[in-house]
Design an enzyme around this catalytic site. Structure first.
Site, short mmCIF file in Angstrom:
data_model
loop_
_atom_site.label_atom_id
_atom_site.label_comp_id
_atom_site.label_asym_id
_atom_site.label_seq_id
_atom_site.Cartn_x
_atom_site.Cartn_y
_atom_site.Cartn_z
CG ASP A 86 48.28 11.15 29.14
OD1 ASP A 86 48.13 11.99 30.05
OD2 ASP A 86 47.65 10.07 29.10
NE ARG A 111 50.70 8.60 26.96
CZ ARG A 111 51.69 8.64 27.86
NH1 ARG A 111 51.69 7.82 28.89
NH2 ARG A 111 52.68 9.50 27.73
NE ARG A 156 49.37 1.77 30.91
CZ ARG A 156 49.34 3.09 30.97
NH1 ARG A 156 50.22 3.82 30.36
NH2 ARG A 156 48.39 3.69 31.68
CG HIS A 185 54.42 3.65 33.33
ND1 HIS A 185 53.82 4.86 33.02
CD2 HIS A 185 54.40 2.91 32.19
CE1 HIS A 185 53.44 4.84 31.75
NE2 HIS A 185 53.77 3.67 31.22
CB CYS A 279 55.68 11.00 34.42
SG CYS A 279 55.22 9.66 35.52
N1 ARG Z 1 48.22 9.25 31.81
C1 ARG Z 1 49.49 8.67 31.49
C2 ARG Z 1 49.32 7.19 31.25
O1 ARG Z 1 48.55 6.57 31.94
C3 ARG Z 1 50.49 8.94 32.57
C4 ARG Z 1 51.88 8.50 32.25
C5 ARG Z 1 52.84 8.71 33.36
N2 ARG Z 1 54.17 8.45 32.95
C6 ARG Z 1 55.08 7.73 33.61
N3 ARG Z 1 56.29 7.71 33.17
N4 ARG Z 1 54.73 6.99 34.62
O2 ARG Z 1 49.93 6.62 30.39
#
Ligand code: ARG
Length: 293
Positions: A86, A111, A156, A185, A279
């Site tokens: 990612d 991550r 998050r 997000h 993203c």
């Molecule tokens: N797979 C990643 C996650 O879930 C995607 C992140 C997408 N990034 C963003 N800025 N929305 O963390």
């Protein structure tokens, strides 16, 4: 510029009464998706059983990068790290305002190593980096407008990070709470178009945050659920051009009518991980320009 010819003609032909929009050249950081894959699931879009095509992801990402370059923006690249599928989502790597970098601290272990990788890039390039105490996923949840930072929470970024960002980055932070897991997000539910102009999907927010948004931005473009569901709000604006998924047809019409020049992009491979153009794009806001949107 070739590509701009028809949009420009279109806006001057029917542009009566629309605000004229100016580009402010941007400085972006991106990360090639050479190691992209969906091998875990930390949001509802990610289905590890579904096959991914890394070569296609790279081709779509290259197109995004050349669009930025063609529009006159500067694009820096960070070396992709194997085992961090990612990492292509550079927006999550940090938040940069006035040359100051707030490092990212990821919610999920999968991550976690991306935070230090991005922080190291900024240190190597001479930036002042603050190692975040609280969980935050960079520009995924911190969107900088002309004179404030809109800050997401709910999935998050830890709410406590908002005060840390305000202290370190020196701009007032407005907390917005997300409620729909598809829009985990802030940058999947709201996009900053220009200094104090935004577009957003009201259904992604709590009633209280919706009220805050109405008060701050009474004239904002409100996205339909359809537009939000194709990641239409995961858009990148330079003040005039707005890069967003070509399927976000209502938003594209609304942007034209406000004098912007929407440019459709296809990042279908990255959408399998729950990401699109914003993203993939971390804005480096330098000292000289401070915190302008
Ligand atoms: N797979 C990643 C996650 O879930 C995607 C992140 C997408 N990034 C963003 N800025 N929305 O963390």
């Amino acid at each position: 510029m070739q590509q701009d010819a028809s949009p420009a003609q279109r806006s001057s032909a029917a542009g009566e009464g629309r605000p004229s929009r100016t580009v402010r050249p941007r400085h972006y950081l991106m990360c090639s998706p050479v190691h992209f894959d969906v091998v875990y699931s930390i949001n509802p879009w990610m289905e590890p059983a579904k096959p991914t095509d890394t070569a296609l992801a790279v081709a779509q990402w290259e197109r995004l990068r050349s669009l930025f370059l063609g529009l006159g923006h500067q694009v820096e690249l960070i070396e992709p790290v194997p085992g961090l599928p990612d990492m292509v989502f550079a927006a999550n790597g940090a938040t940069v305002v006035g040359g100051k970098v707030l490092s990212a601290r990821f919610r999920h272990a999968e991550r976690a190593d991306e935070g230090p990788a991005y922080a190291a890039w900024f240190r190597e390039n001479g930036y002042e980096v603050h190692d975040a105490v609280h969980t935050n996923e960079g520009e995924g949840d911190y969107l900088v407008t002309g004179d404030r930072i809109l800050a997401g929470t709910g999935f998050r970024t830890d709410r406590r990070s908002h005060a840390e960002a305000e202290r370190f980055l020196g701009l007032p932070v407005t907390t917005l709470e997300l409620v729909d897991p598809r829009f985990y997000h802030l940058d999947t539910a709201l996009a900053v178009l220009d200094h104090e102009e935004v577009m957003y999907y009201p259904g992604a927010f709590t009633p209280e945050s919706r009220r805050t948004l109405r008060e701050l931005y009474p004239d904002a473009i409100r996205a339909t659920e359809e537009d939000a569901a194709v990641f239409g709000l995961n858009a990148v604006s330079d003040g005039r051009h707005v890069l967003l998924p070509e399927q976000a047809t209502h938003l594209i019409d609304a942007l034209w009518s406000r004098g912007f020049v929407p440019i459709g992009v296809d990042l279908s491979e990255l959408l399998k991980s729950g990401g699109s153009s914003k993203c993939c794009t971390l804005e480096i806001r330098g000292r000289e320009r401070g915190a302008e949107a």
